[in-house]
Design a protein around this motif. Structure first.
Motif, PDB file in Angstrom:
ATOM      1  N   SER A   1     -10.672   0.437  15.739  1.00 14.91           N
ATOM      2  CA  SER A   1     -11.563  -0.533  15.089  1.00 14.91           C
ATOM      3  C   SER A   1     -11.413  -0.471  13.581  1.00 14.91           C
ATOM      4  CB  SER A   1     -13.024  -0.251  15.475  1.00 14.91           C
ATOM      5  OG  SER A   1     -13.233  -0.452  16.846  1.00 14.91           O
ATOM      6  N   TRP A   2     -11.287   0.742  13.036  1.00 11.14           N
ATOM      7  CA  TRP A   2     -11.124   0.914  11.591  1.00 11.14           C
ATOM      8  C   TRP A   2      -9.841   0.246  11.113  1.00 11.14           C
ATOM      9  CZ3 TRP A   2      -7.668   4.154   8.644  1.00 11.14           C
ATOM     10  CH2 TRP A   2      -8.060   4.357   7.307  1.00 11.14           C
ATOM     11  N   VAL A   3      -8.752   0.439  11.830  1.00 14.07           N
ATOM     12  CA  VAL A   3      -7.472  -0.175  11.453  1.00 14.07           C
ATOM     13  C   VAL A   3      -7.563  -1.696  11.549  1.00 14.07           C
ATOM     14  CG1 VAL A   3      -5.054  -0.453  12.164  1.00 14.07           C
ATOM     15  CG2 VAL A   3      -6.072   1.837  12.036  1.00 14.07           C
ATOM     16  N   ARG A   4      -8.208  -2.193  12.598  1.00 12.59           N
ATOM     17  CA  ARG A   4      -8.321  -3.647  12.765  1.00 12.59           C
ATOM     18  C   ARG A   4      -9.218  -4.247  11.682  1.00 12.59           C
ATOM     19  NH1 ARG A   4      -9.695  -3.789  17.746  1.00 12.59           N
ATOM     20  NH2 ARG A   4      -7.857  -4.739  18.722  1.00 12.59           N
ATOM     21  N   GLU A   5     -10.390  -3.635  11.468  1.00 15.14           N
ATOM     22  CA  GLU A   5     -11.352  -4.200  10.512  1.00 15.14           C
ATOM     23  C   GLU A   5     -10.814  -4.176   9.091  1.00 15.14           C
ATOM     24  OE1 GLU A   5     -14.749  -1.800  11.220  1.00 15.14           O
ATOM     25  OE2 GLU A   5     -15.184  -2.727  13.181  1.00 15.14           O
ATOM     26  N   ARG A   6     -10.018  -3.188   8.775  1.00 17.84           N
ATOM     27  CA  ARG A   6      -9.453  -3.095   7.427  1.00 17.84           C
ATOM     28  C   ARG A   6      -8.127  -3.839   7.302  1.00 17.84           C
ATOM     29  NH1 ARG A   6     -11.644  -0.401   3.517  1.00 17.84           N
ATOM     30  NH2 ARG A   6     -13.567   0.731   3.949  1.00 17.84           N
ATOM     31  N   GLN A   7      -7.719  -4.491   8.369  1.00 16.40           N
ATOM     32  CA  GLN A   7      -6.519  -5.336   8.374  1.00 16.40           C
ATOM     33  C   GLN A   7      -5.285  -4.569   7.878  1.00 16.40           C
ATOM     34  OE1 GLN A   7      -7.955  -8.724   6.019  1.00 16.40           O
ATOM     35  NE2 GLN A   7      -8.561  -9.772   7.896  1.00 16.40           N
ATOM     36  N   LEU A   8      -5.114  -3.380   8.453  1.00 21.26           N
ATOM     37  CA  LEU A   8      -3.995  -2.535   8.053  1.00 21.26           C
ATOM     38  C   LEU A   8      -2.705  -2.893   8.780  1.00 21.26           C
ATOM     39  CD1 LEU A   8      -5.788   0.930   7.837  1.00 21.26           C
ATOM     40  CD2 LEU A   8      -5.380  -0.755   6.031  1.00 21.26           C
ATOM     41  N   LEU A   9      -2.815  -3.736   9.810  1.00 23.20           N
ATOM     42  CA  LEU A   9      -1.639  -4.197  10.539  1.00 23.20           C
ATOM     43  C   LEU A   9      -1.692  -5.722  10.626  1.00 23.20           C
ATOM     44  CD1 LEU A   9      -1.563  -1.456  13.305  1.00 23.20           C
ATOM     45  CD2 LEU A   9       0.102  -1.766  11.466  1.00 23.20           C
ATOM     46  N   PRO A  10      -0.520  -6.364  10.686  1.00 19.75           N
ATOM     47  CA  PRO A  10      -0.505  -7.825  10.535  1.00 19.75           C
ATOM     48  C   PRO A  10      -0.940  -8.610  11.761  1.00 19.75           C
ATOM     49  CG  PRO A  10       1.723  -6.982  10.825  1.00 19.75           C
ATOM     50  CD  PRO A  10       0.830  -5.779  10.694  1.00 19.75           C
ATOM     51  N   ASP A  11      -0.858  -8.038  12.961  1.00 16.32           N
ATOM     52  CA  ASP A  11      -1.169  -8.815  14.164  1.00 16.32           C
ATOM     53  C   ASP A  11      -1.487  -7.874  15.323  1.00 16.32           C
ATOM     54  OD1 ASP A  11       1.382  -7.893  15.187  1.00 16.32           O
ATOM     55  OD2 ASP A  11       2.329  -9.488  14.008  1.00 16.32           O
ATOM     56  N   GLU A  12      -1.908  -8.468  16.438  1.00 11.61           N
ATOM     57  CA  GLU A  12      -2.300  -7.676  17.610  1.00 11.61           C
ATOM     58  C   GLU A  12      -1.111  -6.959  18.238  1.00 11.61           C
ATOM     59  OE1 GLU A  12      -5.372  -6.955  18.975  1.00 11.61           O
ATOM     60  OE2 GLU A  12      -6.072  -7.796  17.069  1.00 11.61           O
ATOM     61  N   THR A  13       0.073  -7.544  18.141  1.00 14.81           N
ATOM     62  CA  THR A  13       1.256  -6.862  18.678  1.00 14.81           C
ATOM     63  C   THR A  13       1.484  -5.548  17.944  1.00 14.81           C
ATOM     64  OG1 THR A  13       2.295  -8.961  19.287  1.00 14.81           O
ATOM     65  CG2 THR A  13       3.742  -7.040  19.064  1.00 14.81           C
ATOM     66  N   SER A  14       1.364  -5.583  16.624  1.00 13.67           N
ATOM     67  CA  SER A  14       1.514  -4.364  15.833  1.00 13.67           C
ATOM     68  C   SER A  14       0.412  -3.369  16.166  1.00 13.67           C
ATOM     69  CB  SER A  14       1.473  -4.696  14.339  1.00 13.67           C
ATOM     70  OG  SER A  14       2.526  -5.559  13.990  1.00 13.67           O
TER      71      SER A  14
ATOM     72  N   PRO B   1       0.112  -2.158  -0.892  1.00 14.70           N
ATOM     73  CA  PRO B   1      -0.668  -3.098  -0.078  1.00 14.70           C
ATOM     74  C   PRO B   1      -2.153  -2.872  -0.343  1.00 14.70           C
ATOM     75  CG  PRO B   1       0.999  -1.972   1.254  1.00 14.70           C
ATOM     76  CD  PRO B   1       0.955  -1.268  -0.063  1.00 14.70           C
ATOM     77  N   PRO B   2      -2.875  -3.879  -0.794  1.00 18.19           N
ATOM     78  CA  PRO B   2      -4.285  -3.668  -1.154  1.00 18.19           C
ATOM     79  C   PRO B   2      -5.116  -3.088  -0.023  1.00 18.19           C
ATOM     80  CG  PRO B   2      -3.515  -5.781  -1.974  1.00 18.19           C
ATOM     81  CD  PRO B   2      -2.427  -5.255  -1.100  1.00 18.19           C
ATOM     82  N   ALA B   3      -4.883  -3.553   1.212  1.00 20.68           N
ATOM     83  CA  ALA B   3      -5.706  -3.071   2.327  1.00 20.68           C
ATOM     84  C   ALA B   3      -5.521  -1.567   2.529  1.00 20.68           C
ATOM     85  CB  ALA B   3      -5.345  -3.827   3.607  1.00 20.68           C
ATOM     86  N   LEU B   4      -4.282  -1.088   2.434  1.00 24.54           N
ATOM     87  CA  LEU B   4      -4.028   0.336   2.645  1.00 24.54           C
ATOM     88  C   LEU B   4      -4.607   1.166   1.500  1.00 24.54           C
ATOM     89  CD1 LEU B   4      -2.728   2.320   4.612  1.00 24.54           C
ATOM     90  CD2 LEU B   4      -0.612   2.141   3.299  1.00 24.54           C
ATOM     91  N   LEU B   5      -4.519   0.651   0.275  1.00 19.92           N
ATOM     92  CA  LEU B   5      -5.070   1.373  -0.865  1.00 19.92           C
ATOM     93  C   LEU B   5      -6.592   1.474  -0.756  1.00 19.92           C
ATOM     94  CD1 LEU B   5      -4.301   2.771  -3.540  1.00 19.92           C
ATOM     95  CD2 LEU B   5      -4.695   0.577  -4.678  1.00 19.92           C
ATOM     96  N   HIS B   6      -7.226   0.385  -0.356  1.00 18.74           N
ATOM     97  CA  HIS B   6      -8.680   0.410  -0.194  1.00 18.74           C
ATOM     98  C   HIS B   6      -9.091   1.315   0.971  1.00 18.74           C
ATOM     99  CE1 HIS B   6      -8.704  -3.761  -2.317  1.00 18.74           C
ATOM    100  NE2 HIS B   6      -8.712  -2.764  -3.184  1.00 18.74           N
ATOM    101  N   ALA B   7      -8.275   1.347   2.019  1.00 14.56           N
ATOM    102  CA  ALA B   7      -8.552   2.254   3.130  1.00 14.56           C
ATOM    103  C   ALA B   7      -8.464   3.702   2.667  1.00 14.56           C
ATOM    104  CB  ALA B   7      -7.568   2.004   4.276  1.00 14.56           C
TER     105      ALA B   7
END
Length: 320
Positions: A28-41, A116-122
């Motif tokens: 959930s944390w990875v999904r909510e923080r958009q750390l991956l581009p899609d559901e396949t990833s 990547p902003p999402a990863l830095l914020h995570a």
């Protein structure tokens, strides 16, 4: 298959009972923080089961402590994969990225220019969670450990750019920086709510034990991941290096690395036997000595054994 190679690590496998909850939480944390581009990833990421790794490395951690540990392991792998992109072929860009992540630990909030902003914020979220309730001395020590880890990726990028084949000794020194064992052990202190006394942490005995823990982790990892890395075109993996240096078949190279693991386990066990006298020389209270002994069992041995057991099961190292 190299991923199924047997290594002798003489402790019983252990795992936290809260892994299922941590697994759901970290996805959930990875999904909510958009750390991956899609559901396949995300599905591919889920197949690595990094919550299991966290639960094996910190078998006594439960609840939010295990959640944080699982999120840290997720960060490790996502950060490492960042350098499989063009960033990893340009030392200058790699340095800017690592500087941005380092700045977060010093309470700076840089505007991402290369990361990547999402990863830095995570990472900012993780650093805040890791350090909550820990002493200033521990936070300083943790920041130094993470800075060394980040800096290792810049060195690795320089080697990638040069396409130079590393020798085994040079490679070992590099892998000690980027394998992530020291940051993992720092996180184990946090997960167990116990801080190793600075006098012990910086002692020769304990420093060597930390180094040996990391060596066992990356030696096992290099064997388990060699097929995946060879498929990517990676040149610097210890199995491949030993094959080149000794002009030997893969089975012989793997046997040589298994022997390296045995030697390091033997050395680690011998140093473990010196901890009581170290605590006596430092005149540590009995409670602090007990913390050190528990940490060796619940973090160091667990890191070596847990990394091995997880590596045999995860899809992260699958050849296909």
């Amino acid at each position: 298959m190299p991923q199924a190679t047997d290594f002798f690590i003489p402790v019983v496998p252990r795992i936290s009972p809260d892994v299922p909850q941590a697994r759901r939480g970290t996805l959930s944390w990875v999904r909510e923080r958009q750390l991956l581009p899609d559901e396949t990833s995300l599905d591919r990421f889920a197949s690595w089961d990094l919550a299991e790794l966290a639960g094996r490395v910190s078998p006594r951690a439960v609840g939010e402590d295990l959640r944080t540990a699982a999120d840290v392991q997720s960060f490790f792998f996502l950060f490492d994969d960042l350098f499989d992109t063009p960033i990893g072929d340009h030392p200058g860009r790699a340095r800017v990225v690592c500087d941005e992540f380092t700045a977060v630990m010093h309470h700076l909030r840089p505007v991402p220019t290369a990361s990547p902003p999402a990863l830095l914020h995570a990472w900012a979220d993780l650093w805040s969670r890791q350090t909550a309730g820990m002493s200033r001395a521990w936070r300083t020590r943790a920041a130094e450990v993470w800075e060394t880890y980040f800096a290792g990726h810049v060195t690795e990028a320089r080697h990638r750019l040069s396409r130079r084949l590393l020798g085994s000794q040079e490679y070992v020194l590099l892998r000690r920086q980027v394998v992530g064992a020291d940051p993992t052990l720092i996180q184990c202190e946090r997960a167990g709510h116990r801080e190793i006394p600075d006098a012990v942490f910086h002692s020769t005995v304990f420093r060597t034990m930390r180094e040996l823990t990391g060596d066992v982790a990356f030696l096992v990892n290099d064997v388990q991941s060699v097929e995946k890395e060879e498929r990517k075109g990676e040149l610097n993996n210890l199995v491949l290096i030993v094959e080149r240096e000794r002009a030997c078949p893969r089975v012989t190279a793997i046997e040589a690395i298994c022997d390296m693991v045995r030697q390091r386990i033997h050395h680690f066990s011998a140093l473990e036997g010196e901890l009581d006298s170290l605590c006596d020389r430092l005149a540590l209270p009995a409670g602090e000595c007990a913390h050190v002994e528990d940490f060796v069992a619940d973090a160091m041995w667990a890191c070596m054994r847990g990394n091995y057991d997880w590596g045999r099961r995860t899809r992260r190292y699958a050849a296909r």
